[in-house]
Design a protein around this motif. Structure first.
Motif, PDB file in Angstrom:
ATOM      1  N   ALA A 193       0.267  -5.582   2.602  1.00 27.31           N
ATOM      2  CA  ALA A 193       1.821  -4.772   2.179  1.00 27.31           C
ATOM      3  C   ALA A 193       1.363  -3.335   1.473  1.00 27.31           C
ATOM      4  O   ALA A 193       2.237  -2.582   2.318  1.00 27.31           O
ATOM      5  CB  ALA A 193       2.411  -5.425   0.892  1.00 27.31           C
ATOM      6  N   LEU A 194       0.470  -3.102   1.101  1.00 23.41           N
ATOM      7  CA  LEU A 194       0.414  -1.612   1.009  1.00 23.41           C
ATOM      8  C   LEU A 194      -0.253  -0.639   1.534  1.00 23.41           C
ATOM      9  O   LEU A 194      -1.023   0.564   1.871  1.00 23.41           O
ATOM     10  CB  LEU A 194      -1.340  -1.800  -0.397  1.00 23.41           C
ATOM     11  N   ASN A 195      -0.798  -1.249   3.123  1.00 19.65           N
ATOM     12  CA  ASN A 195      -1.090  -0.410   4.470  1.00 19.65           C
ATOM     13  C   ASN A 195       0.563  -0.569   5.142  1.00 19.65           C
ATOM     14  O   ASN A 195       0.534   0.016   6.488  1.00 19.65           O
ATOM     15  CB  ASN A 195      -1.413  -1.442   5.134  1.00 19.65           C
ATOM     16  N   ILE A 196       1.312  -1.013   4.508  1.00 16.00           N
ATOM     17  CA  ILE A 196       2.812   0.046   5.435  1.00 16.00           C
ATOM     18  C   ILE A 196       3.018   0.702   5.794  1.00 16.00           C
ATOM     19  O   ILE A 196       3.784   1.366   6.955  1.00 16.00           O
ATOM     20  CB  ILE A 196       3.799  -1.304   4.804  1.00 16.00           C
ATOM     21  N   ARG A 197       2.534   1.942   4.668  1.00 14.31           N
ATOM     22  CA  ARG A 197       3.075   3.345   5.236  1.00 14.31           C
ATOM     23  C   ARG A 197       2.056   3.702   6.754  1.00 14.31           C
ATOM     24  O   ARG A 197       2.135   4.841   7.282  1.00 14.31           O
ATOM     25  CB  ARG A 197       2.035   4.205   4.248  1.00 14.31           C
ATOM     26  N   ASN A 198       1.230   2.705   7.197  1.00 12.68           N
ATOM     27  CA  ASN A 198       0.545   2.800   8.454  1.00 12.68           C
ATOM     28  C   ASN A 198       1.722   2.799   9.670  1.00 12.68           C
ATOM     29  O   ASN A 198       1.274   3.626  11.265  1.00 12.68           O
ATOM     30  CB  ASN A 198      -0.326   1.712   9.128  1.00 12.68           C
ATOM     31  N   TRP A 199       2.554   2.202   9.554  1.00 10.88           N
ATOM     32  CA  TRP A 199       3.682   2.854  10.752  1.00 10.88           C
ATOM     33  C   TRP A 199       3.629   3.600  11.239  1.00 10.88           C
ATOM     34  O   TRP A 199       4.764   4.591  11.656  1.00 10.88           O
ATOM     35  CB  TRP A 199       5.146   1.790  10.461  1.00 10.88           C
ATOM     36  N   THR A 200       3.985   4.948   9.539  1.00  8.60           N
ATOM     37  CA  THR A 200       4.009   6.696  10.342  1.00  8.60           C
ATOM     38  C   THR A 200       3.383   7.429  11.327  1.00  8.60           C
ATOM     39  O   THR A 200       3.731   7.857  12.038  1.00  8.60           O
ATOM     40  CB  THR A 200       3.941   7.116   8.666  1.00  8.60           C
ATOM     41  N   HIS A 201       2.370   6.689  11.846  1.00  9.13           N
ATOM     42  CA  HIS A 201       0.925   6.331  12.884  1.00  9.13           C
ATOM     43  C   HIS A 201       1.463   5.881  14.311  1.00  9.13           C
ATOM     44  O   HIS A 201       1.317   7.276  15.299  1.00  9.13           O
ATOM     45  CB  HIS A 201      -0.373   6.281  12.597  1.00  9.13           C
ATOM     46  N   TYR A 202       3.114   4.728  13.763  1.00  9.49           N
ATOM     47  CA  TYR A 202       3.743   4.761  15.613  1.00  9.49           C
ATOM     48  C   TYR A 202       4.730   4.572  16.403  1.00  9.49           C
ATOM     49  O   TYR A 202       5.269   4.341  16.814  1.00  9.49           O
ATOM     50  CB  TYR A 202       2.963   3.263  15.098  1.00  9.49           C
ATOM     51  N   THR A 203       5.575   5.956  15.262  1.00 10.42           N
ATOM     52  CA  THR A 203       6.525   6.161  16.170  1.00 10.42           C
ATOM     53  C   THR A 203       6.279   8.013  15.587  1.00 10.42           C
ATOM     54  O   THR A 203       6.494   8.407  14.740  1.00 10.42           O
ATOM     55  CB  THR A 203       7.481   5.897  15.247  1.00 10.42           C
ATOM     56  N   GLU A 204       7.389   8.828  16.434  1.00 12.95           N
ATOM     57  CA  GLU A 204       7.546   9.761  16.780  1.00 12.95           C
ATOM     58  C   GLU A 204       8.726  10.679  15.733  1.00 12.95           C
ATOM     59  O   GLU A 204       8.969  11.779  15.949  1.00 12.95           O
ATOM     60  CB  GLU A 204       7.328  10.337  17.947  1.00 12.95           C
ATOM     61  N   SER A 205       9.320   9.940  15.437  1.00 15.74           N
ATOM     62  CA  SER A 205      10.791   9.832  14.737  1.00 15.74           C
ATOM     63  C   SER A 205      10.443   9.394  13.487  1.00 15.74           C
ATOM     64  O   SER A 205       8.757   9.541  12.699  1.00 15.74           O
ATOM     65  CB  SER A 205      11.405   8.985  15.054  1.00 15.74           C
ATOM     66  N   GLU A 206      11.010   9.796  12.649  1.00 15.40           N
ATOM     67  CA  GLU A 206      11.081   9.842  11.333  1.00 15.40           C
ATOM     68  C   GLU A 206      10.984   8.142  10.681  1.00 15.40           C
ATOM     69  O   GLU A 206      10.983   6.889  11.630  1.00 15.40           O
ATOM     70  CB  GLU A 206      12.284   9.493  10.824  1.00 15.40           C
ATOM     71  N   CYS A 207       9.613   7.757  10.014  1.00 16.72           N
ATOM     72  CA  CYS A 207       9.782   5.693   9.539  1.00 16.72           C
ATOM     73  C   CYS A 207       9.830   6.023   7.887  1.00 16.72           C
ATOM     74  O   CYS A 207       9.403   7.074   6.891  1.00 16.72           O
ATOM     75  CB  CYS A 207       8.625   5.940   9.587  1.00 16.72           C
ATOM     76  N   GLU A 208      10.487   5.399   7.587  1.00 13.37           N
ATOM     77  CA  GLU A 208      10.655   4.561   6.053  1.00 13.37           C
ATOM     78  C   GLU A 208      10.098   3.124   5.981  1.00 13.37           C
ATOM     79  O   GLU A 208      10.249   2.727   6.427  1.00 13.37           O
ATOM     80  CB  GLU A 208      12.510   4.492   5.640  1.00 13.37           C
ATOM     81  N   CYS A 209       9.243   3.416   4.620  1.00 12.30           N
ATOM     82  CA  CYS A 209       9.135   2.299   4.447  1.00 12.30           C
ATOM     83  C   CYS A 209       9.014   1.519   2.913  1.00 12.30           C
ATOM     84  O   CYS A 209       9.292   1.768   2.056  1.00 12.30           O
ATOM     85  CB  CYS A 209       7.566   2.225   4.246  1.00 12.30           C
ATOM     86  N   GLN A 210       9.481  -0.329   3.188  1.00 14.02           N
ATOM     87  CA  GLN A 210       9.535  -0.092   1.554  1.00 14.02           C
ATOM     88  C   GLN A 210       9.206  -2.105   1.658  1.00 14.02           C
ATOM     89  O   GLN A 210       8.909  -2.216   2.007  1.00 14.02           O
ATOM     90  CB  GLN A 210      11.440  -1.074   1.396  1.00 14.02           C
ATOM     91  N   ILE A 211       8.782  -1.980   0.253  1.00 10.43           N
ATOM     92  CA  ILE A 211       8.343  -3.177  -0.433  1.00 10.43           C
ATOM     93  C   ILE A 211       9.645  -3.669  -1.713  1.00 10.43           C
ATOM     94  O   ILE A 211       9.140  -3.277  -2.329  1.00 10.43           O
ATOM     95  CB  ILE A 211       6.702  -3.547  -1.075  1.00 10.43           C
ATOM     96  N   VAL A 212       8.868  -5.138  -0.831  1.00  9.36           N
ATOM     97  CA  VAL A 212      10.455  -6.033  -2.344  1.00  9.36           C
ATOM     98  C   VAL A 212       9.333  -6.942  -2.549  1.00  9.36           C
ATOM     99  O   VAL A 212       8.468  -7.309  -2.137  1.00  9.36           O
ATOM    100  CB  VAL A 212      11.384  -6.132  -1.118  1.00  9.36           C
ATOM    101  N   ASN A 213       9.881  -7.606  -3.738  1.00  8.15           N
ATOM    102  CA  ASN A 213       9.874  -8.803  -3.850  1.00  8.15           C
ATOM    103  C   ASN A 213       9.543  -9.930  -3.267  1.00  8.15           C
ATOM    104  O   ASN A 213      10.031 -10.479  -2.634  1.00  8.15           O
ATOM    105  CB  ASN A 213      10.333  -9.315  -5.234  1.00  8.15           C
ATOM    106  N   GLY A 214       8.112 -10.862  -3.131  1.00  9.41           N
ATOM    107  CA  GLY A 214       8.015 -11.953  -2.513  1.00  9.41           C
ATOM    108  C   GLY A 214       7.481 -12.122  -1.594  1.00  9.41           C
ATOM    109  O   GLY A 214       6.194 -10.940  -1.782  1.00  9.41           O
ATOM    110  N   ASN A 215       6.697 -13.009  -0.655  1.00  7.77           N
ATOM    111  CA  ASN A 215       5.284 -13.122   0.073  1.00  7.77           C
ATOM    112  C   ASN A 215       6.208 -12.797   1.521  1.00  7.77           C
ATOM    113  O   ASN A 215       6.490 -12.245   1.738  1.00  7.77           O
ATOM    114  CB  ASN A 215       5.021 -14.650  -0.120  1.00  7.77           C
ATOM    115  N   HIS A 216       5.072 -13.458   2.734  1.00 10.06           N
ATOM    116  CA  HIS A 216       5.349 -13.155   3.596  1.00 10.06           C
ATOM    117  C   HIS A 216       6.667 -13.202   3.626  1.00 10.06           C
ATOM    118  O   HIS A 216       7.646 -12.695   5.606  1.00 10.06           O
ATOM    119  CB  HIS A 216       4.494 -14.038   4.768  1.00 10.06           C
TER     120      HIS A 216
END
Length: 241
Positions: A193-216
């Motif tokens: 979960a703490l690696n979710i900002r990795n998505w910023t490297h895979y779009t040329e557009s804007e990227c928003e990332c959120q972590i919510v309560n819960g498991n997979h």
């Protein structure tokens, strides 16, 4: 979503490993008043139970892409949502749709931190006990299903096939950037979960990332949240167009 359209906007839901077109039942019910909900599914399950499982990721992407293009109504905007395996495959589907000049308004991956992060050993060929131990640790099945042997008997071949196609040695690595904006969500108890900002490297557009309560499988308790996210993203996409 007040603009006059010939049809409702579309949202494509791509299922996770072991899933099928009905895996997002509660989310579908929340979305249907506002969207045409499209639910592609891979062979070997659901309405395609009689068909053979696919062997690698490229075949899975190609199969889903045929279904997306067949259902697509180009008169209306659309989004692609994928959970876990659906997010992995959805990333490539977004690129293919961009190349055909019909890009989605947003890509919403959940339960997956993007390419080059996960480094799990192959599990598709493990004996049953070890296999389900790993599936449980990876969050590959909900706790409710894990409690019933009859359900495990049903899901085992589907899960083995899906993990197998993701683990196949013939898979071509995919780490290209898409032009579609990304809104990624993971459960805070997921391993990566703490690696979710990795998505910023895979779009040329804007990227928003959120972590919510819960498991997979946070999606099962947060379908109202996901439905609202999808509605908000569609409104944003339509306002830009």
């Amino acid at each position: 979503m007040n603009r006059t359209l010939p049809y409702k906007p579309q949202v494509f839901l791509l299922h996770y490993a072991g899933g099928d077109k009905n895996s997002f039942r509660q989310l579908i019910e929340s979305l249907e008043p506002f969207f045409q909900v499209e639910t592609p599914e891979l062979p070997g399950r659901g309405d395609r139970m009689a068909e053979s499982f696919l062997k690698n990721k490229q075949d899975a992407v190609a199969d889903l892409l045929v279904q997306v293009r067949k259902a697509r109504k180009k008169e209306v905007p659309y989004l692609i949502y994928g959970h876990s395996m659906g997010a992995i495959l959805g990333h490539e589907i977004c690129l293919a749709m961009e190349e055909s000049m019909d890009a989605p308004g947003y890509f919403l991956p959940t339960g997956y931190p993007g390419p080059k992060i996960k480094n799990n050993p192959p599990i598709a060929g493990l004996p049953r006990t070890e296999f389900f131990t790993e599936v449980r640790q990876l969050g590959g099945l909900s706790d409710e299903i894990m409690e019933f042997e009859e359900l495990l008997d049903f899901f085992e071949p589907i899960l083995r096939a899906d993990f197998g196609l993701l683990e196949d040695k013939e898979n071509i690595p995919f780490d290209e950037k898409i032009k579609t904006p990304v809104f990624a969500v993971m459960g805070k108890n997921e391993r990566y979960a703490l690696n979710i900002r990795n998505w910023t490297h895979y779009t040329e557009s804007e990227c928003e990332c959120q972590i919510v309560n819960g498991n997979h499988f946070f999606i099962n308790q947060n379908f109202n949240y996901l439905a609202q996210v999808i509605k908000n993203l569609m409104n944003t996409s339509m306002a830009k167009s």
